[in-house]
Design an enzyme around this catalytic site. Structure first.
Site, PDB file in Angstrom:
ATOM      1  N   HIS A 217       0.519  -1.069  -0.174  1.00  0.00           N
ATOM      2  CA  HIS A 217       0.059  -0.153  -0.489  1.00  0.00           C
ATOM      3  C   HIS A 217       0.583   1.047  -0.070  1.00  0.00           C
ATOM      4  CE1 HIS A 217      -3.092  -3.164   0.719  1.00  0.00           C
ATOM      5  NE2 HIS A 217      -3.945  -2.124  -0.501  1.00  0.00           N
ATOM      6  N   ARG A 324     -11.021   4.193  -1.646  1.00  0.00           N
ATOM      7  CA  ARG A 324      -9.602   3.323  -0.165  1.00  0.00           C
ATOM      8  C   ARG A 324     -10.362   4.112   0.819  1.00  0.00           C
ATOM      9  NH1 ARG A 324      -5.593   2.143  -3.874  1.00  0.00           N
ATOM     10  NH2 ARG A 324      -5.180  -0.660  -4.366  1.00  0.00           N
ATOM     11  N   ARG A 361     -15.446   2.036  -0.478  1.00  0.00           N
ATOM     12  CA  ARG A 361     -14.736   0.986  -0.382  1.00  0.00           C
ATOM     13  C   ARG A 361     -15.303   1.091   1.382  1.00  0.00           C
ATOM     14  NH1 ARG A 361     -10.157  -2.562  -0.912  1.00  0.00           N
ATOM     15  NH2 ARG A 361      -9.233  -0.115   0.233  1.00  0.00           N
ATOM     16  N   GLU A 461     -10.859 -11.201  -3.683  1.00  0.00           N
ATOM     17  CA  GLU A 461      -9.895 -10.337  -3.792  1.00  0.00           C
ATOM     18  C   GLU A 461      -9.086 -12.050  -3.270  1.00  0.00           C
ATOM     19  OE1 GLU A 461      -9.293  -7.003  -2.285  1.00  0.00           O
ATOM     20  OE2 GLU A 461     -10.357  -6.852  -0.546  1.00  0.00           O
ATOM     21  N   ASN A 484      -4.284  -7.271  -6.679  1.00  0.00           N
ATOM     22  CA  ASN A 484      -3.600  -7.019  -5.864  1.00  0.00           C
ATOM     23  C   ASN A 484      -3.217  -8.578  -5.158  1.00  0.00           C
ATOM     24  OD1 ASN A 484      -2.944  -4.627  -7.101  1.00  0.00           O
ATOM     25  ND2 ASN A 484      -4.065  -3.357  -5.628  1.00  0.00           N
ATOM     26  N   ASP A 485      -4.373  -7.985  -3.820  1.00  0.00           N
ATOM     27  CA  ASP A 485      -4.931  -9.433  -3.283  1.00  0.00           C
ATOM     28  C   ASP A 485      -5.112 -10.629  -3.518  1.00  0.00           C
ATOM     29  OD1 ASP A 485      -4.398  -8.329  -0.312  1.00  0.00           O
ATOM     30  OD2 ASP A 485      -6.110  -7.620  -0.749  1.00  0.00           O
ATOM     31  N   ARG A 495       2.526  -9.076  -0.681  1.00  0.00           N
ATOM     32  CA  ARG A 495       2.463  -8.208  -1.463  1.00  0.00           C
ATOM     33  C   ARG A 495       3.698  -7.159  -1.388  1.00  0.00           C
ATOM     34  NH1 ARG A 495      -3.775  -5.462  -0.963  1.00  0.00           N
ATOM     35  NH2 ARG A 495      -2.826  -3.669  -2.080  1.00  0.00           N
ATOM     36  N   CYS A 532      -9.952  -3.654  -9.603  1.00  0.00           N
ATOM     37  CA  CYS A 532      -9.530  -2.706  -9.374  1.00  0.00           C
ATOM     38  C   CYS A 532      -8.633  -2.006  -8.672  1.00  0.00           C
ATOM     39  CB  CYS A 532     -10.494  -1.387  -8.243  1.00  0.00           C
ATOM     40  SG  CYS A 532     -10.912  -2.793  -6.733  1.00  0.00           S
TER      41      CYS A 532
END
Ligand code: PEP
Ligand code: MG
Length: 594
Positions: A217, A324, A361, A461, A484-485, A495, A532
């Site tokens: 992140h 986010r 989100r 995810e 990403n996840d 990650r 996303c």
């Protein structure tokens, strides 16, 4: 002598500037430039603070002198004596004056910069006793910083100055001609996402951290700032000296330290080429996002704060695909935002998008997004990415979650809102979430507070979610694939861990299969689906995702125009058989490059 440090590319472009080494725990210190006429006042602030701390220490010394040896050990008196000496040390005071008068750093920034330089000298000392004095120096500086609180003359920091690139002259004579316009790059061992957010409107032209993966992140926030950044550069913060010239090559993930005049000239040229390329892309801003075969492709923005909507609109985003919201919760010493504060933040984002849809989100705290500043080291759990994160965290604290849900529902009065839930895996989690959304509506009804309709979406995810799509589609209006996840959990790769980042592979056949099936199932059922994760903004993946049937991409505003360029050049129908071939291949990455 020039040397290179290799890390992981995060945000494109080239930054050239002097290194500012910052220790994560000192990020909170304000960083801004003062005006030349404020130099004396700023030096005075340090002087006043130093006198106050000297008095404080003198009083402590007097108290200690009155105590008996049982109440105050002899070491305490000696320690206070050391603190007095460090406080008056010319290395500290002279250095601070230098940063203020030569570089126009504000007093706090000057103080912490000089602290980093002296602390490093302490680290290198052979004598263990002297090495340990570093902690004393840190305490003295903490006292000074504390004394300076609230004494800043400048309430509104000067605007960021990132413009001037290094010249050959600068390199020959490190102090020549610099001062107010010298470009700066930030070098740190680790920065938490909340730390990074602090620098969003900062003076820095680029960032480098020792740790972190490409989709950590911290890297994501750096990318959203659209300035060159490298993470996972291992020992960069040890190898680089405070104030050394550096070149950050964001696309390659390389940092060149102490570049020669020739190298500087070469990168200065590359930098200008990059700027020209961006100007060319800007011309696409108002061009409709259609493929050659007239397929409409939705290009949405990922944002962290309501203020980011300005950049999203500027880049021609057709809405926000991912807000986010956890960034509203971070770095506040556990003092979470209440309903009204959240409502106002969501309302601001909605109004900022002028009637375009905003996907909010629900909070995704945990793992490499700790509530507090200071990085992931605070999390003592063995596997934080597998722990109490995202929806799990929300469901574990229903009052907190209900507060957020009410705020989002209320904000939906001001424009179209999609409510997106992160990291769901279980049917029970989905049902609990639905129950809480109903409860939030009932609470608003009961208190007669207006609220709007929202479309409900789930993030895909976790492989378990991608493998039980029918369950998700029974409850939700749309799905958003968090690649990403999804990559992290499919391949069991943290990650945020640079040590395994070479195995973090968006093109792994298993990852592509899960993405392809999710898109196909949503398309078959006429439900909305978007990506996303960072993959949506990666232009090397645009054609493949189009070929898999994706028509909605959400990414950092800075990437929208480059992705649009790919869309405009693509023939979606022709890409389908090619994408099927890639899906069936055992080495998709090789085919993707063809
Ligand atoms: C993702 O996981 O792809 C995603 C978009 O969410 P985050 O990066 O915030 O975890
Ligand atoms: Mg995620």
């Amino acid at each position: 002598m020039t040397f290179a440090v290799h890390g992981l590319p995060v945000a494109r472009g080239i930054a050239i500037g002097r290194a500012v080494l910052v220790v994560s725990s000192r990020i909170d210190v304000a960083h801004y430039f003062i005006k030349p006429e404020e130099i004396e006042t700023e030096i005075d602030r340090v002087r006043t603070a130093r006198n106050a701390v000297a008095d404080e220490l003198t009083k402590l010394q007097a108290n200690v002198a009155q105590m008996g040896p049982n109440d105050a050990p002899h070491e305490l008196a000696a320690l206070l004596e050391v603190h007095q000496m460090l406080l008056q040390d010319e290395a500290l005071t002279g250095g601070v004056k230098h940063w203020i008068s030569e570089r126009l750093y504000n007093a706090e920034w000057a103080l912490t910069t000089q602290l980093e330089i002296i602390a490093r000298q302490f680290d290198e000392m052979e004598d263990a006793y002297l090495r340990e004095r570093k902690a004393d120096l840190e305490q003295v500086v903490e006292r000074l910083l504390h004394r300076m609180k609230g004494t800043a003359a400048v309430l509104a920091p000067s605007p960021p100055r990132r413009k001037r690139a290094a010249t050959d002259d600068d390199n020959d004579d490190p102090t020549a001609g610099d001062g107010i316009d010298v470009p700066l790059v930030l070098i740190a061992h680790d920065l938490s996402p909340a730390d990074m957010l602090q620098f969003k409107k900062s003076v820095f032209a680029g960032f480098v951290t020792d740790v972190g993966g490409r989709t950590s992140h911290t890297a994501i926030v750096a990318r959203s700032m659209d300035i060159p950044a490298v993470v996972g550069a291992r020992s960069a913060s040890q190898l680089i000296q405070q104030d050394a010239w550096d070149i950050i090559e964001g696309d390659a993930g390389v940092l060149l330290v102490d570049p020669s005049p020739l190298i500087l000239a070469e990168y200065g040229f590359k930098q200008r080429q990059g700027e020209l390329e961006r100007e060319r892309l800007n011309r696409l801003r108002n061009t409709p996002s259609l493929t050659l075969d007239d397929q409409r492709v939705e290009l949405l923005a990922n944002i962290e704060m309501p203020g980011d909507t300005a950049g999203a609109v500027k880049a021609g985003a057709m809405g926000v695909g991912l807000f986010r919201s956890e960034f509203l919760f971070m770095g506040r010493s556990g003092n979470l935002p209440g309903e009204e504060e959240q409502y106002l933040a969501y309302k601001a984002a909605i109004e900022g998008m002028n009637g375009l849809p905003v996907t909010i989100r629900t909070v995704d705290i945990g793992s490499d997004k700790p509530l507090e500043r200071g990085g992931k080291s605070q999390d003592t759990h063995l596997n934080p990415a597998l722990g109490l994160r995202a929806i799990r965290w929300s469901l574990a604290d229903p009052p907190m979650f209900l507060t957020q849900l009410r705020a989002i529902l209320r904000a939906a009065v001001h424009g179209p809102v999609n409510l997106l839930v992160p990291m769901l895996a279980h049917g029970s989690e989905i049902r609990q979430t639905m129950t809480l959304i109903d409860r939030a509506r009932v609470a608003l009804d009961n208190s007669g507070v207006a609220y709007g309709n929202v479309r409900l979406g789930a993030m895909i995810e976790i492989p378990a979610a991608a493998l039980t799509l029918k369950l998700f589609l029974k409850y939700f209006d749309f799905l958003s694939i968090g690649t990403n996840d999804l990559i992290q959990y499919t391949l069991a790769i943290d990650r945020a861990d640079e040590a395994v980042s070479h195995l973090y592979d968006p093109c792994h056949p298993a990852v592509l299969r899960l993405i392809a099936d999710t898109i196909a199932e949503c398309n078959a059922q006429g439900k909305g689906v978007s990506v996303c994760g960072e993959m949506a903004g990666d232009i090397s993946m645009t054609r493949l995702l189009l070929g898999l049937g994706l028509r909605s991409f959400s990414m950092h505003p800075s990437q929208i125009l480059a992705v649009k360029q790919q869309v405009l050049r693509a023939d979606a129908a022709k890409l389908k058989p090619w994408a099927d071939e890639i899906l069936a291949s055992e080495d998709p990455a090789a085919l993707l490059q063809d």
